[in-house]
Design an enzyme around this catalytic site. Sequence first.
Site, PDB file in Angstrom:
ATOM      1  N   ASP A 203      -6.577   1.413  -6.054  1.00 17.47           N
ATOM      2  CA  ASP A 203      -5.225   1.111  -6.446  1.00 17.47           C
ATOM      3  C   ASP A 203      -4.277   1.585  -6.014  1.00 17.47           C
ATOM      4  OD1 ASP A 203      -4.097  -0.499  -8.433  1.00 17.47           O
ATOM      5  OD2 ASP A 203      -4.324   0.934  -9.719  1.00 17.47           O
ATOM      6  N   GLU A 264      -4.041  -0.227  -1.824  1.00 22.55           N
ATOM      7  CA  GLU A 264      -3.295  -1.003  -1.612  1.00 22.55           C
ATOM      8  C   GLU A 264      -2.176   0.297  -1.746  1.00 22.55           C
ATOM      9  OE1 GLU A 264      -0.915  -2.767  -5.534  1.00 22.55           O
ATOM     10  OE2 GLU A 264      -2.064  -0.790  -5.586  1.00 22.55           O
TER      11      GLU A 264
HETATM   12  C1  NOJ Z   1      -1.624  -2.437  -8.885  1.00 21.95           C
HETATM   13  C2  NOJ Z   1      -2.324  -3.580  -9.123  1.00 21.95           C
HETATM   14  O1  NOJ Z   1      -2.246  -4.715  -8.604  1.00 21.95           O
HETATM   15  C3  NOJ Z   1      -2.003  -3.827 -10.895  1.00 21.95           C
HETATM   16  O2  NOJ Z   1      -2.553  -5.067 -10.853  1.00 21.95           O
HETATM   17  C4  NOJ Z   1      -2.051  -2.818 -11.857  1.00 21.95           C
HETATM   18  O3  NOJ Z   1      -1.055  -2.771 -12.940  1.00 21.95           O
HETATM   19  C5  NOJ Z   1      -1.356  -1.309 -11.010  1.00 21.95           C
HETATM   20  N1  NOJ Z   1      -1.425  -1.045  -9.768  1.00 21.95           N
HETATM   21  C6  NOJ Z   1      -1.389  -0.454 -11.702  1.00 21.95           C
HETATM   22  O4  NOJ Z   1      -2.729   0.127 -11.831  1.00 21.95           O
END
Ligand code: NOJ
Length: 541
Positions: A203, A264
């Site tokens: 993440d 990500e």
């Molecule tokens: C990316 C995640 O995919 C999202 O859902 C989340 O709110 C943020 N990161 C914070 O962790």
Amino acid sequence: MSSTPWWRDAVIYQVYPRSFADGSGDGMGDIAGIRSRLPYLAELGVDAIWISPWYPSPQVDAGYDVADFRDIEPAFGTLADAEALLTESAAHGIKVILDIVPNHTSDQHAWFQAALAAAPGSPERARYVFRPGRGPNGDEPPTDWPSAFGGSAWKRLPDGDWYLHLFAPEQPDLNWENPEVRAEFEDILRFWFDRGVAGFRIDVANGLVKDQAFPDNPPGWRPPEEPPFDMGHPAWDQEGVHEIYRAWRRVGDSYDDPRIFVGEVWVSPLTRLARYLRPDELHTAFNFDFLIAPWDAAVFRTVIDETISALGTVGAPPTWVLSNHDVIRVVTRYGRPAGRHLAPAGSVSVDLELGLRRARAGALLSTALPGGVYVYQGEELGLPEVEDLPEEVLQDPTWEQSGHTRRGRDGCRVPLPWSGSEPPFGFSGAAGGATWLPQPESWKTLTAEAESGDSASTLELYSAALRIRRAEPALGDGTLTWLPSPDGVLSFSRDPGFTCVVNLSADPVELPEHTEVLLASGPLGTDGRLPADQAVWLRTR
Ligand code: NOJ
């Protein structure tokens, strides 16, 4: 037997646990629900599932606020349930990737609770990003950085110290300058790898390291409210982050069957993304340029070429992503006018029939391209975004934190419809009551049960595509060759003997020479031509 490492061309299905399937009957998805649907996933033909965070969490940000990285959220089950899921997935030939959230913890995490109880300047606070304020009495935040959900990224404690939260105030950012934080996360990786987890989705992978001079926002910089979240900012994409992933790669590589990482990483251009995928860092990353592209042949062709060329420089495979739990579902995006396809839910008119036709063609495009593919739960059913959720049911923290100006991401998180003709559509089993977000009545034609066995359904299109993708030596990892085609049409071949044509123009097009139609996203014209907004896979040998 192919010698390609599995992750280079895997089809990875994203399970968003609270909305996938509910085994306990409380209207919220859980591990028992996932276990009960493993046969469905095996039948669909996915190589792996990526499970969004399932750890204990106050659920302020739907589990992305983690209170304990080594256990399971009680609403989802127990650690023993998780271990059973890992064993059963393996028996179905499905690998499991978990979601790690290293940028921040929940404010209920033991470390943050200890930080609150300790004094400014203490070792407990040094695990997070605490700073003194500016201005008279330190009343002003240390920088003008915004939170991604709205408002300032800093919150002040009663003792005057400020802490950083790039997301909700309940998600304090960790301090990755602190060796204790690094050691802790390497240990968390091992904890799950030792239980058979195949890898991690990381993440906010480009956010961990902050410019230690803590400068203000760059001049003229505006916080992005819609994708692309290309930051160009002292809190994002800092050089120091790469060393963290080199260390993680060493942990993953220390196993006999090496474990993998998918990042990500919202950065651009793609050459910047490639830096995360150098051979000693992450294995793959989501291709957000592809995800946010409008339905436009020229844009797709540029993104595809740039992806293959940028990632090729570091030997990383491309990935193709149409949606996830943070963006408007693909059927809805493609049913909107091209320039407005990412606009907030409910703000733009949408033609769902057109969107579905295009999403089906997009499915054949993404699964035919070289590299790996991500499928977000419900994409295989052709679900649209739920754009009319009543305000009182909205749960995304964006809604409150933006002062009710941004509705947030709940519309793509509505629980899946499995069977039956009315909500909860088998989501919670026979006894189940209301789901945590309401499902539209219109989903009765989009349940897994309704679509199963219907050769015209999106579910059968996905299963056929994944079955053919496994069987055809041309598909998966490798290269592509563009073929000459009319304006607005994407046509490429893959060796041996495979061609994909996607018609993004307004008119039907002739098919290139072929021996067999392997799969089409909709019926071909009676003249054998490919109608607008459709795609076809051809055998050419
Ligand atoms: C990316 C995640 O995919 C999202 O859902 C989340 O709110 C943020 N990161 C914070 O962790």
